[in-house]
Enzyme design. Structure first.
Site, PDB file in Angstrom:
ATOM      1  N   GLN A  67       0.863  -1.178   0.000  1.00  0.00           N
ATOM      2  CA  GLN A  67       0.000   0.000   0.000  1.00  0.00           C
ATOM      3  C   GLN A  67       0.899   1.227   0.000  1.00  0.00           C
ATOM      4  O   GLN A  67       1.406   1.662   1.031  1.00  0.00           O
ATOM      5  CB  GLN A  67      -0.940  -0.055   1.203  1.00  0.00           C
TER       6      GLN A  67
ATOM      7  N   ALA B  28     -11.865   2.435   3.827  1.00  0.00           N
ATOM      8  CA  ALA B  28     -10.883   1.596   3.134  1.00  0.00           C
ATOM      9  C   ALA B  28      -9.959   2.430   2.250  1.00  0.00           C
ATOM     10  O   ALA B  28     -10.134   3.639   2.110  1.00  0.00           O
ATOM     11  CB  ALA B  28     -11.603   0.539   2.315  1.00  0.00           C
ATOM     12  N   HIS B  29      -9.017   1.767   1.634  1.00  0.00           N
ATOM     13  CA  HIS B  29      -7.998   2.485   0.847  1.00  0.00           C
ATOM     14  C   HIS B  29      -8.596   3.203  -0.360  1.00  0.00           C
ATOM     15  O   HIS B  29      -9.470   2.694  -1.029  1.00  0.00           O
ATOM     16  CB  HIS B  29      -6.851   1.575   0.412  1.00  0.00           C
ATOM     17  N   ASN B  30      -8.063   4.395  -0.587  1.00  0.00           N
ATOM     18  CA  ASN B  30      -8.413   5.213  -1.756  1.00  0.00           C
ATOM     19  C   ASN B  30      -9.851   5.701  -1.784  1.00  0.00           C
ATOM     20  O   ASN B  30     -10.340   6.150  -2.822  1.00  0.00           O
ATOM     21  CB  ASN B  30      -8.068   4.471  -3.052  1.00  0.00           C
TER      22      ASN B  30
ATOM     23  N   SER C 225     -11.759   2.502  -2.884  1.00  0.00           N
ATOM     24  CA  SER C 225     -11.805   3.296  -4.122  1.00  0.00           C
ATOM     25  C   SER C 225     -13.158   3.922  -4.399  1.00  0.00           C
ATOM     26  O   SER C 225     -13.433   4.318  -5.537  1.00  0.00           O
ATOM     27  CB  SER C 225     -11.386   2.442  -5.327  1.00  0.00           C
TER      28      SER C 225
END
Lengths: 340, 340, 340
Positions: B198, B239-241, B259
């Site tokens: 990440q 969560a990521h992004n 995302s």
């Protein structure tokens, strides 16, 4: 200075077929939409195909069927997402590297530390703890008596490990996760709860990754077991005496109730779960918010939950849910009438 | 000694119309039900109207339509709840105030601390961290390398901030929250999970408040972004992004998968969520347990989930859910029959 | 050396009827399936009856109706699960025992510590905190100003207690739990959120057990209250100004929204919850994922949620949910037609 690699080096590492300029220098990874000429990208999902014709990436990892139409350099392989995953390690330069035992760490004299073990500030390491070579313990981590950490494992800041927990090699545990707290076991005595002491421990295999703020409780009798290669997201709950089979994956808020055994290569999506005291076979997929409510040995996908509606539409239909049994009976009656 | 204020001072601050005794001394805030003569109360919800006639409060913040019938002093304004919120700051005397860097804190020599920064016991501040004027870092907080904390921000005890996280001004982060842990990204290689490093970070704007035990993951490529004025409750998962637009609010256990972009002024109620890789417009409201399962640009309220039933009633109807498609087909058949 | 007990001693302690050899030595507890001749087991669930004929346990705690057919020694009592719970304390030898105040702990000079209080490494104890006799504070715990901890209570590592929190006697709080963070209270001012200062505290009674990564917020005005004997699992959320009645139990991810009062002896299963501003009577049971969405004084079991289906089957039926109101109207029309 940023490290860079030739496309040839990357192709060789990934076992990908190189199409284009082998000398092209790659300094980083990025999405198709945002990649620059010095960056490598990848196509792993239909949703992003539309960026393929306009990407400014120096090269793109793609399946063979996209290679022909691509104007930039390409690395062709069957599973571009796997290629991206493997090469991502080459560009991970930002990690904090720790070394040695920080003077503020409190390490019991009976603890045994392997070569190259790093222990951060304000960590607390209990009696007879064993930490193997190359493991790294973050700031504020607490490890209880008689627990063991395998080689190469990494615990991030403020993780709490209770006593009698065994953790394998190359395990990653993210911040503020708790391993080995008491399972939720109580007997009822005329309205009052009597605690059942949780006498077991926790065993975690090798190559396991555990997210942040996740909890894995110790067993009541015998151990809670997480097998090799399991991956757990943030806010996951594993109750006492659960067993998770190899390579099972669980997303955020998914939870397994006590004494349930989950097979290998299962997938629990967000807020999915399984009730206690059941056995779930290999390859079971629980979709988001699905409750696995009984034992099943059949691989495949299971669902519960509802779709999303505009609230006024939903309300009208939700009220009807409470009339479903009545509707079914009335439908049956009409059918009987029409058969006369 | 408890501070007190005249009703006139309070009315002036709130821009409220004072009805009654301007010299009335107010020493605290309380509910209509429990307020004493030295306390100020407010009416902001229909459910509490019944206490208006019996309250012993020294004064009450109300809308104009209630002012006439009120026997005690009144502060009249359009939004009494906002009045209560704004004046609550005057009575918040119990906060711990910290100052200086505690001698047990471990602060990297390359870290830069602004004027009046307070750092509590056992905190760990990494290399090149920048903490701006007036920020306050609680006991046991860990901040990774190259992260920045804006002026006036406050991190409570045992918060974990990873490396490369940027936090704006006047941000509040409650205890044991984790910002910047790895996103949950893995590619599958013949049954085994291969970690995707990440490589991105986290950007948090100004005037953001984040509850306890919440997690905001770092981006895989590029950053996870929380815009100005966002408020997050406890146990939230970002969560990521993900990108959260300005002034969006998320209640406990609500989560956004990877995302996904959420617009401005959205509200997620408890255990609501959104799936990954979608775009949600401004002003979307997800009711409790609603899953936003596809992109939507339409503001308004969305629901999933079911109402509550006595369990025996629920069971009968829940079984019928699995027969719904069959029922619909049989209903259609009956309709066709009746049209002959 | 492992401690052992005669079956007679155990029978006397439990008030159980001993059938078999009173001198039989018991060194531990185990499940029917895994117990050895030196171990005591129990039968408390139908699911495990099948192991009764083959168990190698030295003795088994059973109800009278099973005693006759049992070939090994038996301890006969009405509630074998309670017997197991009570005797489990005799075999809990693995606990870490701490004593004294660790030199790395930071204890305010105005704090008052009772006799035998243990404080672990890197703990931070605020001004005027009172910790009563025999309480034990784990590594990295932070306790804010003016909070009190009753005698015999135990806080595990990295727990965060804010200021003005009152905790009773013999309370257990597992790692990384947060008590007293601000409730989630904000007023909206033309799209921007204005924080409502949370001026109340938290009161926790005696004999309460709280799991790991759980959050209990402080009150906005007045206190959040957890009465005696409450048990909370991991990842539980108790919002501001909630009151939980005596001996209520809440499993993982269950949550109560703000200002709701829950009665005595209620049970919330996993991911169950209650909305805000309602009153729930004694003895209410919320099944897994049930939302208690309105006040109720009627004891008994409530449900929401759906059963589990193969995903293709579920999908067909889930789509029909959105047609339910239409189906109900069409059914009514057919009925009217058939009555002509």
């Amino acid at each position: 200075m940023t490290k860079s690699y030739s496309l040839q080096e990357i192709a060789d590492f990934l076992g990908a077929e190189l199409q284009g300029d082998p000398a092209c220098r790659i300094k980083g990874l990025n999405t198709l939409e945002h990649a620059a000429a010095s960056e490598l990208s990848f196509l792993a999902s239909k949703a992003y195909e539309r960026f393929l014709s306009t990407t400014e990436a120096g090269a793109v990892i793609v399946e063979a069927r996209f290679a022909e139409t691509l104007s930039c350099n390409a690395l062709v392989m069957a599973n571009p997402y796997l290629g991206y995953a493997r090469i991502s390690a080459w560009f991970d330069s930002s990690r904090e590297t720790m070394s040695g035992v920080h003077p503020t760490a409190v390490v019991a004299s009976s603890a045994v530390l392997g070569e190259g073990v790093a222990i951060g500030p304000h960590a607390t390491i209990g009696e007879r703890v064993k930490i193997d070579a190359g493991a790294s313990i973050g700031p504020g981590v607490s490890i209880g008596n008689d627990s063991t950490i395998g080689s190469g494992s990494r615990l991030y800041s403020n993780v709490s490990i209770y006593h009698g927990v065994s953790i394998g090699c190359n395990v990653v545990i993210h911040s503020n996760t708790v391993i080995g707290a008491d399972g939720f076991g109580f007997a009822n005595d005329a309205g009052k709860w009597v605690k059942i002491r949780q006498l077991g421990g926790v065993e975690i295999g090798n190559n396991v990754e555990i997210g942040a703020s996740t909890t894995i409780d110790r067993g009541a009798l015998g151990n809670t077991v997480i097998e090799d290669g399991v991956i757990l997201d943030n806010h996951v709950q594993i109750a006492h005496n659960v067993r998770l089979g190899e390579n099972t994956a669980m997303a955020a808020y998914s939870g397994i109730a006590g004494s349930t055994t989950i097979g290998k290569n299962c997938v629990f999506a967000g807020q999915a779960g399984a009730v206690g005291h059941i056995t779930v076979g290999d390859g079971v997929v629980a979709m988001a918010r699905c409750t696995i409510s009984k034992s099943t040995s059949k691989a495949g996908s299971y669902s519960s939950g509802l779709l999303m509606y505009d609230t006024p539409v939903w309300r009208k239909n939700a009220v009807r849910f409470g009339q479903l049994d009545d509707m079914a009976r009335r439908l049956r009656k009409l059918e009987k009438g029409s058969q006369k």
